[in-house]
Scaffold this active site. Sequence first.
Site, PDB file in Angstrom:
ATOM      1  N   CYS A 177       9.590  -2.712 -10.268  1.00 23.45           N
ATOM      2  CA  CYS A 177      10.871  -2.428  -9.604  1.00 23.45           C
ATOM      3  C   CYS A 177      11.920  -3.403 -10.136  1.00 23.45           C
ATOM      4  CB  CYS A 177      10.744  -2.497  -8.090  1.00 23.45           C
ATOM      5  SG  CYS A 177      10.127  -4.070  -7.470  1.00 23.45           S
ATOM      6  N   ASP A 231       1.224  -1.584 -10.579  1.00 23.17           N
ATOM      7  CA  ASP A 231       2.569  -1.838 -10.037  1.00 23.17           C
ATOM      8  C   ASP A 231       2.761  -3.351 -10.090  1.00 23.17           C
ATOM      9  OD1 ASP A 231       4.973  -1.669  -8.726  1.00 23.17           O
ATOM     10  OD2 ASP A 231       4.117  -1.242  -6.756  1.00 23.17           O
ATOM     11  N   GLY A 244       0.750  -1.246   0.000  1.00 25.98           N
ATOM     12  CA  GLY A 244       0.000   0.000   0.000  1.00 25.98           C
ATOM     13  C   GLY A 244       0.781   1.298   0.000  1.00 25.98           C
TER      14      GLY A 244
HETATM   15  C1  LIG Z   1       5.318  -4.956  -6.333  1.00 26.77           C
HETATM   16  S1  LIG Z   1       4.147  -5.562  -5.215  1.00 26.77           S
HETATM   17  C2  LIG Z   1       3.108  -4.163  -5.030  1.00 26.77           C
HETATM   18  C3  LIG Z   1       3.624  -3.059  -4.142  1.00 26.77           C
HETATM   19  C4  LIG Z   1       2.549  -2.013  -3.890  1.00 26.77           C
HETATM   20  N1  LIG Z   1       2.012  -1.466  -5.118  1.00 26.77           N
HETATM   21  C5  LIG Z   1       3.050  -0.874  -3.038  1.00 26.77           C
HETATM   22  O1  LIG Z   1       3.316   0.200  -3.535  1.00 26.77           O
HETATM   23  O2  LIG Z   1       3.169  -1.060  -1.818  1.00 26.77           O
HETATM   24  C6  LIG Z   1       3.215  -6.595  -6.266  1.00 26.77           C
HETATM   25  C7  LIG Z   1       1.891  -7.076  -5.687  1.00 26.77           C
HETATM   26  O3  LIG Z   1       1.189  -7.710  -6.750  1.00 26.77           O
HETATM   27  C8  LIG Z   1       0.326  -8.675  -6.188  1.00 26.77           C
HETATM   28  N2  LIG Z   1      -0.116  -9.532  -7.311  1.00 26.77           N
HETATM   29  C9  LIG Z   1       0.639 -10.356  -8.060  1.00 26.77           C
HETATM   30  N3  LIG Z   1      -0.091 -10.899  -9.042  1.00 26.77           N
HETATM   31  C10 LIG Z   1      -1.347 -10.404  -8.920  1.00 26.77           C
HETATM   32  C11 LIG Z   1      -2.563 -10.589  -9.641  1.00 26.77           C
HETATM   33  N4  LIG Z   1      -2.634 -11.395 -10.706  1.00 26.77           N
HETATM   34  N5  LIG Z   1      -3.652  -9.926  -9.216  1.00 26.77           N
HETATM   35  C12 LIG Z   1      -3.606  -9.129  -8.125  1.00 26.77           C
HETATM   36  N6  LIG Z   1      -2.487  -8.913  -7.410  1.00 26.77           N
HETATM   37  C13 LIG Z   1      -1.363  -9.540  -7.808  1.00 26.77           C
HETATM   38  C14 LIG Z   1       1.161  -9.316  -5.122  1.00 26.77           C
HETATM   39  O4  LIG Z   1       0.359  -9.921  -4.148  1.00 26.77           O
HETATM   40  C15 LIG Z   1       1.940  -8.097  -4.586  1.00 26.77           C
HETATM   41  O5  LIG Z   1       1.296  -7.586  -3.445  1.00 26.77           O
END
Ligand SMILES: C[S@@+](CC[C@H](N)C(=O)[O-])C[C@H]1O[C@@H](n2cnc3c(N)ncnc32)[C@H](O)[C@@H]1O
Length: 450
Positions: free
Chosen positions: A382, A329, A270
């Site tokens: 990232c 993201d 988040g």
């Molecule tokens: C890079 S992290 C996000 C960081 C967040 N945007 C932040 O700023 O704190 C990627 C996220 O994508 C989620 N994720 C991965 N594949 C997904 C999907 N198909 N649908 C929804 N969420 C997904 C993971 O659970 C993870 O929390």
Amino acid sequence: MTTESSAANAAGSEHSAANAAHAGLAARFAALGLIEAVIARGQPLDDAVDQAGALDRLAPRDRAFAHALAAAAVRSWGFLLAVLDRCLDRPGSHLPDRLRAILALGAAQLLILDVPAHAAVGATVELVDGKLSKLKGLANAVLRRMEREKAGLLAQVDRGRASTPDWLFEGWVKAYGAEAAAAIAAAHQVEPPLDLTLKPGLDAGDWAARLGAAVLPTGSLRLTGAGRIADLPGFAEGAWWVQDAAAALPARLLNPAPGSAVVDLCAAPGGKTAQLAALGALVTAVDQARGRINRLRENLTRLKLEAETVVADVAAWQPAEKVPFVLLDAPCSATGTLRRNPDIALHRTPEEIRELGRVQLRLLRAAVQMLAPGGTLVFCTCSIEPREGPEAIEALLAAGAPLRRVPISPAEVPGLETAITPAGDLRTLPSHWPEAGGIDGFFVSRLTRV
Ligand SMILES: C[S@@+](CC[C@H](N)C(=O)[O-])C[C@H]1O[C@@H](n2cnc3c(N)ncnc32)[C@H](O)[C@@H]1O
């Protein structure tokens, strides 16, 4: 002071304690457990730290020392093995894995953390026990030789390059050139500072003074040697949150007007949701991991911010109405965060990067469907692998997605003007801002629906 240098201090001052030898041994034993969890069992270092019972039994100072030892060994694993090979008659791959890990731990103390040799060698050799006991003499001889030949070894082996798997390094040479690849690898050897994003409306100068932080050109606050995050001024009242300066850019580049609807995809835990909500946007945060969405909610509660949350697979979810702003993201290899997660260099594979590129394209296609005509999509990862950045966007556009780039302008990224690519995307690298302590590698592309 960096954790690594404070680790050296901790090691130095351990002699003043009555139980110095015992505590030093326990910390090294805990560090060895962490290294084995990462190297032999493929665990991320952070997970290994969370699950390590041996760490819990240590005093805070020894726990910090153990953590710093393990982090240094994982960060420079390839370098330590290369140095070890130079101090052996036969390559270290012939040694039992545990002995190799112990010697690497010793090497990290001698060559990286500058722990005094008598403490580093003596306590490390003590770890060579049980079935390995007969190899104590060898361990002692190797570590003594390392100490004697320290200057030559440091000059002979390039720490950044030796700590980077060939396939990863060669990819960076292809994408960014040999010089930049070497600078990226070198940047990964430096422990990163702590960056904070301040709630909009609060005075950055005031908070920088309270926190002992610097204000970066992009507005993030930067601290070194910060200690426990929850003890810092402003944590309890929710004045800021931890977020690398590069990670703070995608939400700023989306820049939704207050009151506008934003869908934040792959949102947990988040950091970007908080930025968007703090701007006054009506945010729907979507993530498929329930536990991570729970953490997102806890974070927003501390920050006194609000967002609707949805647990769903982005590829199978759509908002009730199309929205003017979407942030994606996407999940990625996270090679842009190697400074913070050094185990990634040891665990990722080229196949994973290819597969993640495919996942990102799938999520991008779903994101486009959520966007109202004229709406703005920001895509970020990232990762510093082209496949997980510009190549994903080019593939999307080449397939006829109804999008056009909205190039990022230099005024939007003060201090990072050279990180804007000819196509108008942002490509930060860990080697940027070396004098200020670096920045995570992020790719950001901004597009509008036509
Ligand atoms: C890079 S992290 C996000 C960081 C967040 N945007 C932040 O700023 O704190 C990627 C996220 O994508 C989620 N994720 C991965 N594949 C997904 C999907 N198909 N649908 C929804 N969420 C997904 C993971 O659970 C993870 O929390």
